[in-house]
Design a protein around this motif. Structure first.
Motif, PDB file in Angstrom:
ATOM      1  N   MET A   1       0.910  -0.946  -0.090  1.00 48.14           N
ATOM      2  CA  MET A   1      -0.133  -0.139   0.016  1.00 48.14           C
ATOM      3  C   MET A   1       1.030   1.203  -0.029  1.00 48.14           C
ATOM      4  N   ASN A   2       0.377   2.337  -0.710  1.00 49.30           N
ATOM      5  CA  ASN A   2       1.265   3.465  -0.646  1.00 49.30           C
ATOM      6  C   ASN A   2       0.863   4.207   0.490  1.00 49.30           C
ATOM      7  N   GLU A   3       1.438   5.522   0.556  1.00 53.98           N
ATOM      8  CA  GLU A   3       0.825   6.347   1.747  1.00 53.98           C
ATOM      9  C   GLU A   3      -0.577   6.800   1.948  1.00 53.98           C
ATOM     10  N   ALA A   4      -0.839   7.224   0.718  1.00 53.09           N
ATOM     11  CA  ALA A   4      -2.510   7.492   0.859  1.00 53.09           C
ATOM     12  C   ALA A   4      -3.362   6.539   1.121  1.00 53.09           C
ATOM     13  N   GLN A   5      -3.194   5.202   0.523  1.00 52.28           N
ATOM     14  CA  GLN A   5      -3.929   4.141   0.944  1.00 52.28           C
ATOM     15  C   GLN A   5      -3.900   3.573   2.509  1.00 52.28           C
ATOM     16  N   THR A   6      -2.676   3.743   2.796  1.00 49.15           N
ATOM     17  CA  THR A   6      -2.315   3.439   4.263  1.00 49.15           C
ATOM     18  C   THR A   6      -3.349   4.406   5.202  1.00 49.15           C
ATOM     19  N   LYS A   7      -3.246   5.722   4.886  1.00 47.87           N
ATOM     20  CA  LYS A   7      -3.964   6.622   5.634  1.00 47.87           C
ATOM     21  C   LYS A   7      -5.309   6.450   5.597  1.00 47.87           C
ATOM     22  N   LEU A   8      -5.991   6.209   4.384  1.00 45.91           N
ATOM     23  CA  LEU A   8      -7.507   5.940   4.098  1.00 45.91           C
ATOM     24  C   LEU A   8      -7.540   4.552   4.999  1.00 45.91           C
ATOM     25  N   LEU A   9      -7.183   3.838   5.035  1.00 45.78           N
ATOM     26  CA  LEU A   9      -7.296   2.682   5.638  1.00 45.78           C
ATOM     27  C   LEU A   9      -7.278   2.798   7.160  1.00 45.78           C
ATOM     28  N   GLN A  10      -6.314   3.290   7.642  1.00 41.81           N
ATOM     29  CA  GLN A  10      -6.347   3.909   9.061  1.00 41.81           C
ATOM     30  C   GLN A  10      -7.489   4.839   9.369  1.00 41.81           C
ATOM     31  N   GLU A  11      -7.918   5.556   8.729  1.00 39.48           N
ATOM     32  CA  GLU A  11      -9.218   6.484   9.095  1.00 39.48           C
ATOM     33  C   GLU A  11     -10.300   5.439   9.018  1.00 39.48           C
ATOM     34  N   ASN A  12     -10.464   4.506   8.211  1.00 38.10           N
ATOM     35  CA  ASN A  12     -11.704   3.574   8.362  1.00 38.10           C
ATOM     36  C   ASN A  12     -11.543   2.644   9.345  1.00 38.10           C
ATOM     37  N   VAL A  13     -10.195   2.491   9.839  1.00 36.44           N
ATOM     38  CA  VAL A  13     -10.178   1.652  10.961  1.00 36.44           C
ATOM     39  C   VAL A  13     -10.727   2.395  12.348  1.00 36.44           C
ATOM     40  N   ILE A  14     -10.052   3.642  12.316  1.00 37.85           N
ATOM     41  CA  ILE A  14     -10.611   4.460  13.452  1.00 37.85           C
ATOM     42  C   ILE A  14     -12.008   4.784  13.490  1.00 37.85           C
ATOM     43  N   LYS A  15     -12.856   5.115  12.173  1.00 35.37           N
ATOM     44  CA  LYS A  15     -14.202   4.975  12.476  1.00 35.37           C
ATOM     45  C   LYS A  15     -14.770   3.751  13.016  1.00 35.37           C
ATOM     46  N   THR A  16     -14.462   2.541  12.356  1.00 34.54           N
ATOM     47  CA  THR A  16     -15.213   1.544  12.947  1.00 34.54           C
ATOM     48  C   THR A  16     -14.825   1.230  14.453  1.00 34.54           C
ATOM     49  N   ALA A  17     -13.415   1.540  14.773  1.00 35.69           N
ATOM     50  CA  ALA A  17     -13.179   1.171  16.188  1.00 35.69           C
ATOM     51  C   ALA A  17     -13.814   2.212  17.030  1.00 35.69           C
ATOM     52  N   SER A  18     -14.001   3.408  16.707  1.00 33.71           N
ATOM     53  CA  SER A  18     -14.615   4.359  17.599  1.00 33.71           C
ATOM     54  C   SER A  18     -16.142   4.024  17.842  1.00 33.71           C
ATOM     55  N   ALA A  19     -16.962   3.512  17.044  1.00 36.95           N
ATOM     56  CA  ALA A  19     -17.974   2.970  17.338  1.00 36.95           C
ATOM     57  C   ALA A  19     -18.044   1.707  18.167  1.00 36.95           C
ATOM     58  N   LEU A  20     -17.167   0.732  17.860  1.00 41.30           N
ATOM     59  CA  LEU A  20     -17.268  -0.501  18.531  1.00 41.30           C
ATOM     60  C   LEU A  20     -16.711  -0.106  20.105  1.00 41.30           C
TER      61      LEU A  20
END
Length: 210
Positions: A1-20
């Protein structure tokens, strides 16, 4: 993954984890649960976040950023100091009331979260006091009030409402705002400020009843 893809995936994980985290609490949530919810391997998850503590810190920091952005949106649409102050109080109390039982107590087990809170508190204090001074310049807030002291008093009060054993936590945020923050703020206002505060109080009460 490039840097942009990694950042986007991190943001998605944060969104999911926050709800959990809000749904299950800090202690009960496992990294396995987050990986399963994201449909990713634990190895990939640990490449993004070294442990649950770092993931939790990222979630809390994201919440701070979202709240700050929400307040900036309000500030961009109104120069009414009273409205901004009361909207901030309402947002803070709603955030506290959205937390599951024992959430804040569980946060105490993560020292870095307290450092993050202190950093955010300092930034907010500087902005809040400067904004209150703006109210003095507008002629709606009294110049003789010690606004750094007022901010600390309000912050201490909000901290008290966040305690699970506090009787204040049983009241809806709008009731706390209208019964405590509004009278306190009224004591800091000039005649012009009181008139603007009264107008906003009517609007806030009406909107909360909808």
């Amino acid at each position: 993954m490039n840097e942009a893809q990694t950042k986007l995936l991190q943001e998605n994980v944060i969104k999911t984890a926050s709800a959990l985290f809000l749904e299950r609490g800090i202690r009960a949530l496992k990294m396995d649960d987050v990986a399963a919810a994201m449909k990713m391997s634990k190895r990939t998850l640990y490449q993004l976040f070294s442990d649950k503590a770092s993931l939790l810190e990222a979630c809390i920091e994201k919440r701070y950023e979202e709240n700050d952005a929400w307040m900036q949106e309000i500030v961009s649409h109104t120069d009414d100091v009273m409205e901004v102050i009361l909207r901030h109080a309402e947002l803070t109390l709603k955030t506290i009331n959205s937390l599951p039982q024992g959430f804040l107590e569980e946060m105490a087990h993560y020292p870095n979260l307290d450092l993050l809170r202190q950093k955010h508190h300092k930034e907010q204090e500087q902005q809040a006091v400067a904004f209150m001074q703006r109210g003095v310049e507008q002629g709606v807030l009294r110049p003789e009030i010690n606004y750094p002291l007022l901010y600390e008093a309000l912050n201490s009060f909000i901290t008290e409402t966040s305690r699970q054993d506090s009787k204040l936590a049983a009241y809806p945020p709008i009731d706390v705002v209208m019964s405590v923050f509004v009278p306190l703020l009224r004591g800091c206002t000039t005649q012009t400020g009181r008139e603007r505060l009264d107008n906003f109080e009517i609007k806030l009460t009406k909107n909360s009843a909808l």
